[in-house]
Design a protein around this motif. Structure first.
Motif, short mmCIF file in Angstrom:
data_model
loop_
_atom_site.label_atom_id
_atom_site.label_comp_id
_atom_site.label_asym_id
_atom_site.label_seq_id
_atom_site.Cartn_x
_atom_site.Cartn_y
_atom_site.Cartn_z
N ALA A 51 -3.75 6.18 -12.21
CA ALA A 51 -4.98 6.69 -12.83
C ALA A 51 -5.68 5.54 -13.54
CB ALA A 51 -4.66 7.80 -13.83
N ALA A 52 -7.00 5.44 -13.36
CA ALA A 52 -7.76 4.36 -13.99
C ALA A 52 -8.04 4.73 -15.44
CB ALA A 52 -9.06 4.12 -13.23
N VAL A 53 -7.07 4.47 -16.31
CA VAL A 53 -7.24 4.83 -17.72
C VAL A 53 -7.15 3.60 -18.63
CG1 VAL A 53 -6.44 7.22 -17.50
CG2 VAL A 53 -4.76 5.41 -17.88
N GLY A 54 -6.91 2.43 -18.05
CA GLY A 54 -6.72 1.23 -18.88
C GLY A 54 -8.03 0.47 -19.06
N PRO A 55 -8.04 -0.49 -20.00
CA PRO A 55 -9.24 -1.30 -20.21
C PRO A 55 -9.54 -2.12 -18.96
CG PRO A 55 -7.39 -2.07 -21.58
CD PRO A 55 -6.94 -0.82 -20.91
N GLY A 56 -10.82 -2.23 -18.62
CA GLY A 56 -11.21 -3.03 -17.45
C GLY A 56 -10.97 -2.31 -16.13
N ASP A 57 -10.56 -1.07 -16.18
CA ASP A 57 -10.32 -0.33 -14.93
C ASP A 57 -11.38 0.77 -14.78
OD1 ASP A 57 -9.14 0.37 -12.58
OD2 ASP A 57 -7.27 1.14 -13.44
N SER A 58 -11.51 1.28 -13.57
CA SER A 58 -12.46 2.37 -13.33
C SER A 58 -12.02 3.13 -12.08
CB SER A 58 -13.87 1.83 -13.10
OG SER A 58 -13.89 1.14 -11.86
N PRO A 59 -12.41 4.41 -11.98
CA PRO A 59 -12.11 5.14 -10.74
C PRO A 59 -12.66 4.43 -9.50
CG PRO A 59 -12.76 6.66 -12.47
CD PRO A 59 -12.98 5.28 -13.02
N ALA A 60 -13.78 3.71 -9.65
CA ALA A 60 -14.34 3.01 -8.48
C ALA A 60 -13.38 1.92 -8.00
CB ALA A 60 -15.71 2.42 -8.83
N LEU A 61 -12.75 1.20 -8.94
CA LEU A 61 -11.78 0.16 -8.55
C LEU A 61 -10.54 0.80 -7.92
CD1 LEU A 61 -11.85 -2.31 -11.58
CD2 LEU A 61 -12.57 -2.78 -9.22
N HIS A 62 -10.09 1.91 -8.51
CA HIS A 62 -8.94 2.64 -7.96
C HIS A 62 -9.27 3.10 -6.53
CE1 HIS A 62 -5.93 6.23 -8.67
NE2 HIS A 62 -5.60 5.49 -7.62
N ALA A 63 -10.50 3.58 -6.37
CA ALA A 63 -10.93 4.05 -5.03
C ALA A 63 -10.93 2.90 -4.03
CB ALA A 63 -12.32 4.68 -5.12
N GLN A 64 -11.42 1.75 -4.47
CA GLN A 64 -11.49 0.59 -3.57
C GLN A 64 -10.07 0.17 -3.14
OE1 GLN A 64 -13.85 -0.65 -2.01
NE2 GLN A 64 -13.00 -2.58 -1.23
N ASP A 65 -9.14 0.13 -4.08
CA ASP A 65 -7.76 -0.24 -3.75
C ASP A 65 -7.14 0.76 -2.77
OD1 ASP A 65 -8.03 -2.34 -5.50
OD2 ASP A 65 -6.93 -1.39 -7.14
N THR A 66 -7.48 2.04 -2.97
CA THR A 66 -6.94 3.09 -2.08
C THR A 66 -7.47 2.92 -0.67
OG1 THR A 66 -6.81 4.60 -3.97
CG2 THR A 66 -6.79 5.61 -1.78
N LEU A 67 -8.76 2.62 -0.59
CA LEU A 67 -9.40 2.43 0.73
C LEU A 67 -8.79 1.23 1.46
CD1 LEU A 67 -11.76 3.75 2.29
CD2 LEU A 67 -13.26 2.02 1.33
N VAL A 68 -8.61 0.14 0.73
CA VAL A 68 -8.06 -1.08 1.35
C VAL A 68 -6.63 -0.82 1.82
CG1 VAL A 68 -7.35 -3.46 0.88
CG2 VAL A 68 -9.55 -2.63 0.02
N ALA A 69 -5.80 -0.22 0.95
CA ALA A 69 -4.40 0.05 1.32
C ALA A 69 -4.33 0.93 2.56
CB ALA A 69 -3.66 0.72 0.16
N GLY A 70 -5.26 1.84 2.69
CA GLY A 70 -5.27 2.77 3.83
C GLY A 70 -5.92 2.20 5.07
N ALA A 71 -6.10 0.88 5.12
CA ALA A 71 -6.69 0.19 6.28
C ALA A 71 -8.09 0.73 6.58
CB ALA A 71 -5.78 0.30 7.51
N TYR A 72 -8.81 1.11 5.55
CA TYR A 72 -10.19 1.61 5.66
C TYR A 72 -10.28 2.87 6.52
CZ TYR A 72 -11.57 -2.67 3.34
OH TYR A 72 -11.70 -3.67 2.43
N ALA A 73 -9.15 3.56 6.68
CA ALA A 73 -9.18 4.77 7.50
C ALA A 73 -9.27 6.04 6.64
CB ALA A 73 -7.91 4.84 8.36
N GLY A 74 -9.24 5.88 5.33
CA GLY A 74 -9.34 7.05 4.46
C GLY A 74 -10.76 7.59 4.42
N ASP A 75 -10.88 8.78 3.87
CA ASP A 75 -12.19 9.42 3.77
C ASP A 75 -12.80 9.04 2.40
OD1 ASP A 75 -14.37 11.12 3.81
OD2 ASP A 75 -13.20 12.78 2.96
N PRO A 76 -13.90 8.27 2.38
CA PRO A 76 -14.43 7.76 1.10
C PRO A 76 -14.76 8.88 0.11
CG PRO A 76 -15.46 6.62 2.94
CD PRO A 76 -14.64 7.72 3.54
#
Ligand SMILES: Cc1cc2nc3c(=O)[nH]c(=O)nc-3n(C[C@H](O)[C@H](O)[C@H](O)COP(=O)(O)OP(=O)(O)OC[C@H]3O[C@@H](n4cnc5c(N)ncnc54)[C@H](O)[C@@H]3O)c2cc1C
Length: 486
Positions: A51-76
């Motif tokens: 969960a993006a709850v720390g300083p300097g983090d955001s749901p958008a960054l969490h989303a980007q990491d999720t997309l990259v890990a999933g080989a860009y095959a996830g549903d944005p």
């Protein structure tokens, strides 16, 4: 006027417990194969919840990491929805009494895991899943609106005249079956790792939810996308104990017949493929953690796992092999956790939301279990006529609406050991068309039980996807042949 039946939640891991808690005010029945939290992978999760709850983090960054890990095959859209919900999920779990670890200033202590660009793993020691799940289990057990039916396995769904959900058949420990009438079922049955010979999943994770849903006509997707953890401790235990990747992060190296063969810090799927290739060439692969300073005190759980198997993490070479860890695919659902069958929802690991793409980012699955569970509860409640009381009816009265040829008990079905061996050979880390085709033919869905049927669905999906992506590696795909180290 007769009361309409209550909704039924099947499975009591984190996803099922969340759903049941959400339905409690209106009443629901929670049916589960073991006792309330027994047999749930949720109890075994070690790392925590992202969960993006720390300083300097955001749901958008969490989303980007999720997309990259999933080989860009996830549903944005799904990724954005679930990662945005994460901070609220943590807040709700804290409010429910989950004692997450905190730093000296009283803030949530945040761990870092592979693929995450920020510290964002909210945890409770190295037993996060047990802490969260047992807290929710106690809460749900105390809710008067949730009736819990333990030690009852759901063995088939009952279809109404137009293919909608009309009920389910449950079997108790003595083998006796009965039909529960309902027009709203939420499947929360977890993953399918138990279909494979080497897995970290509970033995009960046999993909039965996928089989139940698919037999009822529900759409499934991405069943071939199975995440392998590269370093299961290979000492003949079933399920396999995990040697956390943090060991490699701390300097442990992989050796095949005494030689290093891969950069150990590459993503899970790359390391798993390299280990698999070495094993297939007849080499023995070990993890050498002897040079990690203070390894036994820094990794007490690993040290204990090793000790239980007669190994000393600080002195011995640890035999390893890739082990099935997580199913990215499952029963296809929308943002409300609805499947394609009216009256049927799917939540948690049994569902395929599109969050994980072709590879799960670490610690995103407990998050998904909570978000999908809540969405299902809200959607079920969105139809107010649906949630008033439930009734059990004798099996024969309803059995007539069960399409017999779909649900008949299967004689001549392959044993679980045979299914595991077939799937292990055909659907391992490295796959090829001819072996997959042979497995699909041997797992004939017309003669198989739910175990064989779920395995057939996995193998068929792998056969139908000739191109490699994320965790799915076809050696008959030229791109993969070049990548595997000799
Ligand atoms: C060793 C390990 C470590 C992990 N670590 C993490 C981590 O750190 N972070 C993270 O996010 N994820 C982690 N995961 C993954 C995560 O634990 C699971 O994805 C998640 O817990 C799935 O939750 P669930 O509620 O969908 O299923 P589960 O928790 O598996 O619950 C399934 C429930 O369904 C019941 N059931 C199954 N079939 C039937 C049936 N036919 N009838 C009735 N009941 C049935 C089971 O008894 C059980 O109660 C880990 C997994 C493992 C195995």
């Amino acid at each position: 006027m007769s009361a309409r039946p209550r909704p039924v939640v099947v499975g009591s891991g984190l996803a099922g417990l969340t759903t049941a808690a959400g339905l409690a005010d209106h009443g629901c029945l929670l049916v589960t194969a073991g006792s309330l939290t027994e047999g749930a992978a949720s109890m075994w999760a070690q790392g925590g919840i992202a969960a993006a709850v720390g300083p300097g983090d955001s749901p958008a960054l969490h989303a980007q990491d999720t997309l990259v890990a999933g080989a860009y095959a996830g549903d944005p859209a799904t990724i954005a929805r679930i990662t945005s919900a994460a901070p609220g999920v943590i807040e709700a779990l804290v409010a429910a009494g989950v004692p997450f670890d905190r730093d000296g200033a009283g803030e949530l202590a945040l761990g870092l895991e592979g693929g995450h660009s920020r510290h964002r793993i909210v945890h409770a020691g190295d037993h996060s899943g047990a802490t969260v799940t047992s807290t929710l289990g106690r809460l749900v057990a105390a809710l008067p609106g949730v009736e819990v039916l333990e030690r009852h396995t759901t063995v088939c769904l009952v279809a109404g005249a137009s293919g909608e959900v009309a009920g389910l058949v449950v079997r108790d420990a003595s083998g006796a079956e009965r039909v529960l009438e309902t027009d709203a079922i939420v499947l929360a049955t977890g993953g399918l790792g138990g279909l494979f010979p080497h897995t970290t999943n509970p033995r009960t994770a046999l993909g039965q939810g996928v089989a139940l849903a698919a037999r009822a006509g529900a759409r499934t997707d991405d069943l071939h996308l199975v995440q392998f953890h590269p370093t299961g401790l290979d000492v003949g235990r079933d399920p396999m104990p995990l040697l956390t990747e943090a060991l490699r992060g701390a300097g442990a190296v992989l050796l095949a017949d005494g030689r290093r063969f891969v950069d150990e810090l590459q993503p899970r799927d790359v390391v798993a493929a390299a280990v698999w290739a070495q094993l297939q060439q007849g080499r023995s692969v070990v993890l050498d953690a002897r040079s990690v300073p203070d390894v036994a005190t820094r990794f007490p759980s690993v040290a204990e796992l090793c000790r239980e198997s007669g190994l000393d993490v600080a002195a011995d070479l640890l035999p390893v092999r890739p082990t099935v860890h997580y199913a990215m695919g499952g029963v296809t659902v929308d943002a409300r956790s609805r499947t394609s069958v009216p009256g049927l929802w799917a939540v948690g690991e049994v569902s395929r939301t599109g969050l994980h793409g072709a590879n799960r980012l670490a610690s995103n699955s407990l998050l998904e279990a909570v978000v999908t569970g809540r969405a299902a509860a809200q959607d079920v409640l969105g139809d107010p006529a649906r949630v008033v009381g439930w009734s059990a009816v004798p099996a024969p009265e309803v059995a007539s609406v069960v399409p017999s040829e779909r649900y008949a008990s299967r004689r001549g079905s392959p044993s679980l050991a045979d299914v595991r061996s077939l799937l292990g050979e055909a659907c391992g880390v490295l796959r090829d068309g001819p072996t997959l085709r042979s497995a699909v033919e041997q797992l004939d869905p017309h003669t198989g039980d739910d175990v064989a049927y779920a395995a057939w669905l996995v193998a068929r999906s792998a056969l139908a996807h000739p191109h490699s992506i994320g965790a799915h590696r076809r050696t008959d795909d030229p791109a993969v042949r070049e990548e595997i180290p000799a």
